[in-house]
Design an enzyme around this catalytic site. Structure first.
Site, mmCIF file in Angstrom:
data_model
loop_
_atom_site.group_PDB
_atom_site.id
_atom_site.type_symbol
_atom_site.label_atom_id
_atom_site.label_comp_id
_atom_site.label_asym_id
_atom_site.label_seq_id
_atom_site.Cartn_x
_atom_site.Cartn_y
_atom_site.Cartn_z
ATOM 1 N N ASN A 38 0.832 -1.215 0.000
ATOM 2 C CA ASN A 38 0.000 0.000 0.000
ATOM 3 C C ASN A 38 0.858 1.253 0.000
ATOM 4 O O ASN A 38 0.538 2.231 -0.679
ATOM 5 C CB ASN A 38 -0.984 -0.006 1.177
ATOM 6 N N ARG A 85 -0.034 -3.107 14.908
ATOM 7 C CA ARG A 85 -0.133 -2.873 16.353
ATOM 8 C C ARG A 85 -1.394 -2.073 16.623
ATOM 9 O O ARG A 85 -1.714 -1.139 15.877
ATOM 10 C CB ARG A 85 1.055 -2.031 16.856
ATOM 11 N N ASN A 122 -6.714 4.583 8.183
ATOM 12 C CA ASN A 122 -6.293 3.186 8.101
ATOM 13 C C ASN A 122 -6.941 2.535 6.894
ATOM 14 O O ASN A 122 -8.007 2.973 6.454
ATOM 15 C CB ASN A 122 -6.752 2.456 9.374
ATOM 16 N N HIS A 152 -8.389 -1.225 5.751
ATOM 17 C CA HIS A 152 -8.756 -2.519 6.330
ATOM 18 C C HIS A 152 -9.291 -3.419 5.211
ATOM 19 O O HIS A 152 -10.109 -2.979 4.408
ATOM 20 C CB HIS A 152 -9.818 -2.323 7.419
ATOM 21 N N THR A 202 -10.606 5.805 15.096
ATOM 22 C CA THR A 202 -11.175 6.265 16.366
ATOM 23 C C THR A 202 -10.850 5.174 17.384
ATOM 24 O O THR A 202 -10.369 4.103 16.994
ATOM 25 C CB THR A 202 -12.700 6.473 16.233
ATOM 26 N N LEU A 222 -11.448 -0.326 17.562
ATOM 27 C CA LEU A 222 -10.630 -0.966 16.535
ATOM 28 C C LEU A 222 -11.416 -1.199 15.242
ATOM 29 O O LEU A 222 -12.482 -1.786 15.254
ATOM 30 C CB LEU A 222 -10.115 -2.303 17.076
ATOM 31 N N GLN A 233 -7.676 -3.560 -5.233
ATOM 32 C CA GLN A 233 -8.564 -2.419 -4.976
ATOM 33 C C GLN A 233 -8.043 -1.538 -3.847
ATOM 34 O O GLN A 233 -8.240 -0.329 -3.841
ATOM 35 C CB GLN A 233 -9.993 -2.899 -4.673
ATOM 36 N N GLU A 234 -7.375 -2.165 -2.862
ATOM 37 C CA GLU A 234 -6.747 -1.355 -1.806
ATOM 38 C C GLU A 234 -5.814 -0.329 -2.446
ATOM 39 O O GLU A 234 -5.758 0.828 -2.038
ATOM 40 C CB GLU A 234 -5.947 -2.236 -0.835
HETATM 41 C C1 GRF Z 1 -3.422 -4.907 3.681
HETATM 42 O O1 GRF Z 1 -4.271 -5.959 3.290
HETATM 43 C C2 GRF Z 1 -4.140 -3.928 4.557
HETATM 44 O O2 GRF Z 1 -5.484 -3.787 4.229
HETATM 45 C C3 GRF Z 1 -4.012 -4.554 5.914
HETATM 46 O O3 GRF Z 1 -2.721 -5.108 5.932
HETATM 47 C C4 GRF Z 1 -2.308 -5.408 4.600
HETATM 48 C C5 GRF Z 1 -1.034 -4.668 4.370
HETATM 49 O O4 GRF Z 1 -0.458 -4.960 3.130
HETATM 50 N N1 GRF Z 1 -4.283 -3.589 6.954
HETATM 51 P P1 GRF Z 1 0.794 -4.148 2.624
HETATM 52 O O5 GRF Z 1 1.841 -4.196 3.730
HETATM 53 O O6 GRF Z 1 0.359 -2.738 2.336
HETATM 54 O O7 GRF Z 1 1.262 -4.859 1.393
#
Ligand code: GRF
Length: 211
Positions: free
Chosen positions: A14, A87, A103, A105, A137, A140, A169-170
């Site tokens: 990401n 964490r 964040n 998720h 917030t 979690l 998609q992320e």
């Molecule tokens: C992703 O799937 C993200 O949604 C989750 O942890 C993963 C991190 O992947 N919180 P990367 O380290 O960005 O490749």
């Protein structure tokens, strides 16, 4: 230009998507709780300052959080971007940066907060799964939602295939959310996400089943 500090614990794909998007955002530093995180190497390769503190060297969570905050404050970021940061941050940390932590998720929140989201989605038999960028917030994985992308769950999916479809998609929605934040076109107002300069962007629904 707005600046961000990215927190990560692992692979950093990401982070890479954020860097590759060439947003009008300065990535001031990348911090990790794991000195071996692959994401730190990606940051170094991009010439970004990196810092790592092994959380296991801190006697308690609050002490780790304080050290992290101290380091973040040196870079004076506008936003703190959690990108696979594994964490849980304590309430005091979250309150200190209220409205400035985001964040990503890997589920369509509020479904499947927590870990192993893809396995749980398969077990639950959902037909649609996806990912969410949200403000952090104290609860979690349940902060106000900025953007989501939905993908189909296909009959032949296993955890890895589904995870890969979601991850793609992320890599679209995180840069998009940060572009909005940097432009001030999305803000957190009393626990609601608002788009003051226009209509909220539609959620992304991809790909169509039989396009
Ligand atoms: C992703 O799937 C993200 O949604 C989750 O942890 C993963 C991190 O992947 N919180 P990367 O380290 O960005 O490749």
């Amino acid at each position: 230009m707005k600046s961000i500090v990215v927190l990560l614990s692992g692979r950093g794909s990401n982070l890479q998507a954020i860097l590759d998007a060439r947003l009008p955002v300065r990535v001031a530093a990348v911090l990790s709780n794991d000195p071996r995180a692959e994401g730190l190497a990606r940051a170094r390769a991009a010439g970004i300052a990196v810092r790592a503190f092994d959380h296991r060297e801190f006697a308690e969570r609050a002490a780790f959080d304080r050290r992290l905050a101290e380091e973040i404050d040196r870079f004076e970021p506008d936003f703190i971007v959690l990108a696979g940061f594994m964490r849980v941050l304590g309430d005091a940390f979250v309150a200190r940066y209220a409205g400035r932590i985001v964040n990503i998720h890997p589920s369509l929140l509020p479904a499947f907060p927590g870990l192993q989201t893809h396995r749980r989605a398969l077990e639950a038999g959902v037909r649609i799964h996806g990912c969410t960028v949200h403000f952090v917030t104290p609860t979690l994985d349940l902060g106000p939602i900025i953007i989501q992308a939905a993908v189909p769950v296909l009959p032949e999916d296993d955890e890895a295939r589904l995870a890969a479809r979601v991850l793609e998609q992320e890599h679209r929605i995180y840069p998009q959310a940060l572009a909005w934040l940097a432009a001030g076109s999305v803000v957190l107002d009393h626990d609601r996400v608002t788009f003051p300069h226009g209509r909220p962007a539609p959620a992304l629904i991809v790909p169509p089943l039989d396009a």
